[in-house]
Design a protein around this motif. Structure first.
Motif, PDB file in Angstrom:
ATOM      1  N   GLU A 239     -33.911  -6.089  41.320  1.00 53.57           N
ATOM      2  CA  GLU A 239     -34.243  -6.957  40.201  1.00 53.57           C
ATOM      3  C   GLU A 239     -33.060  -7.832  39.842  1.00 53.57           C
ATOM      4  O   GLU A 239     -31.904  -7.401  39.930  1.00 53.57           O
ATOM      5  CB  GLU A 239     -34.669  -6.130  38.983  1.00 53.57           C
ATOM      6  CG  GLU A 239     -35.104  -6.988  37.798  1.00 53.57           C
ATOM      7  CD  GLU A 239     -35.678  -6.175  36.646  1.00 53.57           C
ATOM      8  OE1 GLU A 239     -36.832  -5.739  36.765  1.00 53.57           O
ATOM      9  OE2 GLU A 239     -34.945  -5.973  35.659  1.00 53.57           O
ATOM     10  N   VAL A 240     -33.345  -9.068  39.476  1.00 52.94           N
ATOM     11  CA  VAL A 240     -32.304  -9.982  39.048  1.00 52.94           C
ATOM     12  C   VAL A 240     -32.849 -10.786  37.873  1.00 52.94           C
ATOM     13  O   VAL A 240     -34.041 -11.074  37.803  1.00 52.94           O
ATOM     14  CB  VAL A 240     -31.863 -10.916  40.203  1.00 52.94           C
ATOM     15  CG1 VAL A 240     -33.006 -11.805  40.656  1.00 52.94           C
ATOM     16  CG2 VAL A 240     -30.660 -11.758  39.791  1.00 52.94           C
ATOM     17  N   THR A 241     -31.969 -11.127  36.948  1.00 56.06           N
ATOM     18  CA  THR A 241     -32.410 -11.846  35.755  1.00 56.06           C
ATOM     19  C   THR A 241     -31.521 -13.041  35.484  1.00 56.06           C
ATOM     20  O   THR A 241     -30.353 -13.077  35.898  1.00 56.06           O
ATOM     21  CB  THR A 241     -32.387 -10.937  34.514  1.00 56.06           C
ATOM     22  OG1 THR A 241     -31.033 -10.537  34.259  1.00 56.06           O
ATOM     23  CG2 THR A 241     -33.264  -9.717  34.702  1.00 56.06           C
ATOM     24  N   ILE A 242     -32.075 -14.002  34.805  1.00 61.82           N
ATOM     25  CA  ILE A 242     -31.305 -15.075  34.174  1.00 61.82           C
ATOM     26  C   ILE A 242     -31.436 -14.830  32.681  1.00 61.82           C
ATOM     27  O   ILE A 242     -32.544 -14.935  32.123  1.00 61.82           O
ATOM     28  CB  ILE A 242     -31.844 -16.469  34.546  1.00 61.82           C
ATOM     29  CG1 ILE A 242     -31.643 -16.720  36.039  1.00 61.82           C
ATOM     30  CG2 ILE A 242     -31.158 -17.542  33.718  1.00 61.82           C
ATOM     31  CD1 ILE A 242     -32.180 -18.065  36.501  1.00 61.82           C
ATOM     32  N   PRO A 243     -30.360 -14.432  32.023  1.00 64.65           N
ATOM     33  CA  PRO A 243     -30.457 -14.100  30.600  1.00 64.65           C
ATOM     34  C   PRO A 243     -30.918 -15.305  29.783  1.00 64.65           C
ATOM     35  O   PRO A 243     -30.826 -16.459  30.201  1.00 64.65           O
ATOM     36  CB  PRO A 243     -29.023 -13.690  30.229  1.00 64.65           C
ATOM     37  CG  PRO A 243     -28.366 -13.362  31.526  1.00 64.65           C
ATOM     38  CD  PRO A 243     -28.987 -14.267  32.538  1.00 64.65           C
ATOM     39  N   ARG A 244     -31.396 -15.002  28.603  1.00 65.88           N
ATOM     40  CA  ARG A 244     -31.860 -16.051  27.700  1.00 65.88           C
ATOM     41  C   ARG A 244     -30.758 -17.073  27.467  1.00 65.88           C
ATOM     42  O   ARG A 244     -29.618 -16.718  27.209  1.00 65.88           O
ATOM     43  CB  ARG A 244     -32.291 -15.430  26.376  1.00 65.88           C
ATOM     44  CG  ARG A 244     -32.896 -16.421  25.408  1.00 65.88           C
ATOM     45  CD  ARG A 244     -33.185 -15.784  24.063  1.00 65.88           C
ATOM     46  NE  ARG A 244     -34.123 -14.684  24.153  1.00 65.88           N
ATOM     47  CZ  ARG A 244     -34.652 -14.096  23.089  1.00 65.88           C
ATOM     48  NH1 ARG A 244     -34.313 -14.501  21.864  1.00 65.88           N
ATOM     49  NH2 ARG A 244     -35.511 -13.103  23.232  1.00 65.88           N
ATOM     50  N   ARG A 245     -31.095 -18.358  27.555  1.00 69.37           N
ATOM     51  CA  ARG A 245     -30.092 -19.412  27.421  1.00 69.37           C
ATOM     52  C   ARG A 245     -30.719 -20.715  26.944  1.00 69.37           C
ATOM     53  O   ARG A 245     -31.912 -20.953  27.119  1.00 69.37           O
ATOM     54  CB  ARG A 245     -29.380 -19.659  28.742  1.00 69.37           C
ATOM     55  CG  ARG A 245     -30.292 -20.188  29.846  1.00 69.37           C
ATOM     56  CD  ARG A 245     -29.514 -20.499  31.128  1.00 69.37           C
ATOM     57  NE  ARG A 245     -28.890 -19.326  31.677  1.00 69.37           N
ATOM     58  CZ  ARG A 245     -27.889 -19.363  32.555  1.00 69.37           C
ATOM     59  NH1 ARG A 245     -27.415 -20.517  32.944  1.00 69.37           N
ATOM     60  NH2 ARG A 245     -27.382 -18.258  33.027  1.00 69.37           N
ATOM     61  N   ASP A 246     -29.893 -21.562  26.371  1.00 68.70           N
ATOM     62  CA  ASP A 246     -30.294 -22.921  26.054  1.00 68.70           C
ATOM     63  C   ASP A 246     -30.327 -23.739  27.334  1.00 68.70           C
ATOM     64  O   ASP A 246     -29.576 -23.478  28.281  1.00 68.70           O
ATOM     65  CB  ASP A 246     -29.304 -23.577  25.088  1.00 68.70           C
ATOM     66  CG  ASP A 246     -29.281 -22.894  23.737  1.00 68.70           C
ATOM     67  OD1 ASP A 246     -30.217 -22.120  23.464  1.00 68.70           O
ATOM     68  OD2 ASP A 246     -28.327 -23.132  22.977  1.00 68.70           O
ATOM     69  N   THR A 247     -31.176 -24.748  27.359  1.00 71.49           N
ATOM     70  CA  THR A 247     -31.260 -25.620  28.533  1.00 71.49           C
ATOM     71  C   THR A 247     -31.468 -27.048  28.084  1.00 71.49           C
ATOM     72  O   THR A 247     -31.708 -27.331  26.909  1.00 71.49           O
ATOM     73  CB  THR A 247     -32.436 -25.228  29.439  1.00 71.49           C
ATOM     74  OG1 THR A 247     -33.657 -25.549  28.767  1.00 71.49           O
ATOM     75  CG2 THR A 247     -32.415 -23.759  29.804  1.00 71.49           C
ATOM     76  N   GLU A 248     -31.412 -27.922  29.066  1.00 70.03           N
ATOM     77  CA  GLU A 248     -31.891 -29.273  28.822  1.00 70.03           C
ATOM     78  C   GLU A 248     -33.399 -29.198  28.581  1.00 70.03           C
ATOM     79  O   GLU A 248     -34.064 -28.230  28.925  1.00 70.03           O
ATOM     80  CB  GLU A 248     -31.595 -30.178  30.031  1.00 70.03           C
ATOM     81  CG  GLU A 248     -30.136 -30.450  30.276  1.00 70.03           C
ATOM     82  CD  GLU A 248     -29.544 -31.424  29.266  1.00 70.03           C
ATOM     83  OE1 GLU A 248     -30.314 -31.922  28.407  1.00 70.03           O
ATOM     84  OE2 GLU A 248     -28.338 -31.686  29.338  1.00 70.03           O
TER      85      GLU A 248
END
Length: 772
Positions: A65-74
């Motif tokens: 399993e791999v995640t992209i943590p919660r983040r702001d984006t364009e």
């Protein structure tokens, strides 16, 4: 401008491994497609539209399993995930949640990992290396994301594909809303601020952008998007590159394809497109939905015909606003080109849930453009994708009609029957072996050719209906004729209107023929649903026949019709007769009798005066009328065809008091306001009698009943008719105890004889009533 390393913060809103932006100018509007002036923030209107792709490389996988943590984006509105090898079938799961610009985080939503590839290997040159991918998911205006990817199964050999990359698509808009509107204003303080190191590329129209060193990914051999030359620059919008503004609703438009180069697999058709029996469907052109033509670097390629038509769904949400459909199509174009690495949007056509059709891959909607939609069967076939997911619920009728029209148009141009079948040769080794001959329906689902669930179980189940709409005038039936349906037969006059319905859209119908007894008597346009018909008197067989644009003829079930112009008759008009009941100085109980006839059948008889009632062809109706007043009784008979006849008669009920009778035996006068005229005659001795002579057609004996009343005989013209018993538990005044009617008025003698019943011999009479 040189790219530099930056850290995440609200003001810069970095987006991961690389940021790539593209821009396109355009001025055409979507007025012709039925969009209103107040479009959603992502919709197109006059003015340039800028699209952008933002990518985030997943961190190195730690286990399954791999995640992209919660983040702001364009800012973005469509999201997907790609990986390095397009031949790798992702059998795990990927879920995303996004932060809407209104400040709310969505629930976790799965990305469709049913990988179905695109163009065959070497079929087209692409701006970058082709990648495997999920289907893109429309999420609406968003500026934050969180992702998790999990490999399938539990074996240690199960692993995630290399080069996982998050794709965030901004489909562009003409202008930002004022401060406070969706997508404008500062990010709220509760938002997370990832601190991962990122690089950004911000191309401009005046300064070349150098190639940025590739960031670290799980698969170093797969270069990041930022290294693709076609994705590192974006032309500035200019007046010279913008298509002209659409000031009026244009007719269905066919785009003109640029001539392909000599290196293209096939060359553009050099002759005019074959004549098409099916009218051109109304299509929102690429200029109107603001396709980003700057990212489509190669000319289109062509086949020589269209043998089959494949139906897809795009997966994702079904509750999008149709005002956002153009933006969704732009997002799919960007995703197919810049994320998948294809030359252009894969589908030839797309259609939203409101039935609005969009031009997909460029090259001309009337040309056999080779798309990237049905792996192994792209050449000499066409495809349409319905925006949304249709696994448990199907597409509405308006979308079925749109899909059927486009399919009939593409197949009909080459004389191919949408109801037919075709043998195609697989161009790849996939569900079918390379070179395998496969039999398909001319209109097939994506799953028929590729190992995929697309276009969803519900939509797949509707393909038979879509084929029927595309090939024949289906569901054709007569719904009514001017006149009346009696049982299974219509009765009408010589000229009537035939009405019908069909499930096939009008644009696919050439004409309708109304056929009477095997002969065409009326013809109507494909948009018509009724026609006037004239037939001679008698019984006929009527049907309607529909002629489809491709030539197939279908007929409705026949309907029996009787044409009748003969009016009904009244062998017996309204006739009044006295009936039993209570009388008064203002009320007499009567029965109205009638009998109507017709050569084909009486539909109804209506009593019109002195009151309104509707009856069958013959019968009787009990009511009351006034004594000593001439009342007209009028009736109207109507046959099943609508022909009518009337009849009326005037009748006057008359009271004949007991004082007018000839008496025998002993009778005494009893006074009370309860009796007619204030008095009545009473007798107790047997054989006492009263005799009246009347001229009329109906007569009635009126008496008073009590608990001690006895019996009386009634004689008419010297013949005993009956014996009436006047005993009753309470006192009942002015009661009609007996009536007799004749077919015509005549002179009659009516005699009442007291029986002298033991213990209760009394008879109280209030006279007679008659109708002359």
């Amino acid at each position: 401008m040189k790219a530099t390393g930056i850290r995440w913060n609200r003001r810069t809103a970095g987006i991961g491994a690389a940021i790539v932006a593209t821009a396109v100018a355009g001025t055409a509007s979507l007025a012709a497609a039925g969009f209103g002036d107040d479009l959603a923030v992502w919709g197109a209107s006059d003015g340039p539209v800028t699209t952008a792709l933002h990518t985030v490389a997943f961190p190195a996988a730690n286990g399954r399993e791999v995640t992209i943590p919660r983040r702001d984006t364009e800012r973005f509105a469509m999201v997907g995930v790609t990986w390095t090898d397009p031949k790798v079938d992702f059998t795990g799961s990927i879920a995303v949640r996004t932060h809407a610009v209104d400040g709310k985080w969505s629930d976790w939503r799965p990305l469709e990992t049913d990988n179905h590839f695109g163009p065959e290997p070497g079929a087209e040159r692409t701006a970058g290396k082709a990648r495997g991918s999920t289907d893109p998911l429309w999420v609406g205006p968003s500026d934050g994301v969180e992702v998790r990817a999990t490999a399938a199964g539990g074996a240690s050999s199960d692993h995630l594909p290399a080069g996982l990359r998050l794709e965030l698509v901004d489909p562009g808009q003409t202008k930002r809303r004022k401060a406070g509107a969706a997508g404008v204003g500062p990010v709220g303080p509760a938002r997370l601020q990832p601190v991962a190191e990122v690089r950004a590329l911000e191309p401009t129209a005046t300064e070349p952008t150098p190639t940025d060193p590739a960031p670290t990914e799980p698969a170093p051999a797969d270069p990041p998007t930022t290294t693709a030359p076609a994705e590192t620059t974006a032309p500035a919008p200019t007046e010279t590159t913008a298509p002209p503004a659409a000031t009026t609703a244009p007719a269905p438009t066919t785009t003109t394809a640029p001539a392909p180069t000599t290196t293209a697999p096939t060359v553009a058709p050099t002759t005019a497109a074959p004549a098409n029996p099916v009218p051109t469907p109304k299509v929102v052109t690429r200029a109107e939905w603001k396709a980003d033509e700057s990212i489509v670097t190669d000319p289109p390629t062509y086949g020589t015909t269209v043998k089959a038509f494949f139906v897809h769904h795009t997966a994702g949400t079904n509750d999008y606003s149709c005002a956002d459909s153009a933006a969704i199509v732009r997002g799919i174009e960007v995703y197919h080109v810049k994320s998948n690495g294809w030359n252009d949007i894969g589908y030839n056509f797309l259609v939203d849930r409101c039935g609005v059709v969009f031009e997909g891959r460029k090259g001309g909607i009337d040309k056999p453009v080779t798309g990237a939609h049905t792996y192994g069967f792209n050449t000499d076939n066409a495809a349409i994708a319905v925006l949304g997911t249709y696994i448990s619920s199907g597409i509405p009728t308006v979308v079925q009609d749109a899909v059927a029209h486009v399919a009939a148009y593409k197949l009909g141009q080459y004389g191919n029957d949408p109801y037919g079948k075709v043998t195609l040769t697989s161009g790849v080794e996939d569900k079918f072996h390379l070179g395998e001959q496969v039999v398909f329906n001319r209109i097939s689902g994506h799953r028929d050719a590729v190992a995929t669930e697309c276009p969803g179980d519900a939509l797949y189940g509707q393909l038979a209906t879509i084929r029927a709409k595309a090939a024949t005038v289906g569901g054709l039936r007569l719904t009514g004729l001017t006149g009346t349906l009696n049982g299974t037969t219509y009765y009408t006059k010589g000229t009537f209107t035939a009405s019908w319905t069909t499930t096939t859209p009008s644009t696919l119908i050439s004409r309708f023929d109304v056929v009477v007894d095997g002969v065409v008597v009326a013809t109507a346009a494909g948009t018509a649903r009724s026609a006037a018909v004239t037939v001679p008197a008698g019984t006929h067989s009527v049907l309607v026949r529909g002629v489809h644009r491709i030539g197939r003829v279908n007929a409705s079930p026949a309907q029996a019709v009787v044409a009748d112009t003969t009016a009904p008759t009244f062998p017996q008009g309204p006739t009044l007769a006295l009936r039993t009941g209570q009388v008064s100085g203002t009320v007499v109980p009567v029965t109205v009798n009638w009998r109507a006839a017709d050569n084909t059948g009486v539909g109804s008889v209506q009593l019109t005066t002195p009151l309104s009632r509707t009856f069958a062809a013959s019968g009787s109706y009990g009511t009351t009328t006034k004594p000593s007043v001439a009342t007209t009784w009028s009736m109207r008979a109507q046959d099943w065809a609508g022909n009518t006849a009337t009849a009326s008669a005037s009748w006057t009920p008359v009271f004949l008091p007991e004082t007018k009778a000839t008496r025998t035996g002993t009778w005494s006068t009893t006074s009370s306001s309860s009796y007619l005229g204030g008095s009545a005659l009473t007798a107790t001795a047997a054989k006492a009698s009263l005799t009246w002579t009347v001229t009329g057609r109906s007569v009635a004996f009126i008496a008073t009943r009590t608990s001690t009343s006895g019996q009386a005989e009634i004689w008419v013209d010297g013949v005993k008719q009956t014996t009436v018993d006047l005993r009753y538990s309470t006192t009942d005044y002015r009661r009609v105890m007996w009536t007799k009617s004749w077919s015509s008025s005549a002179r009659h003698t009516v005699k009442i004889v007291v029986v002298g019943t033991s213990g209760r011999p009394r008879v109280i009479t209030d006279g007679l009533a008659y109708i002359g």
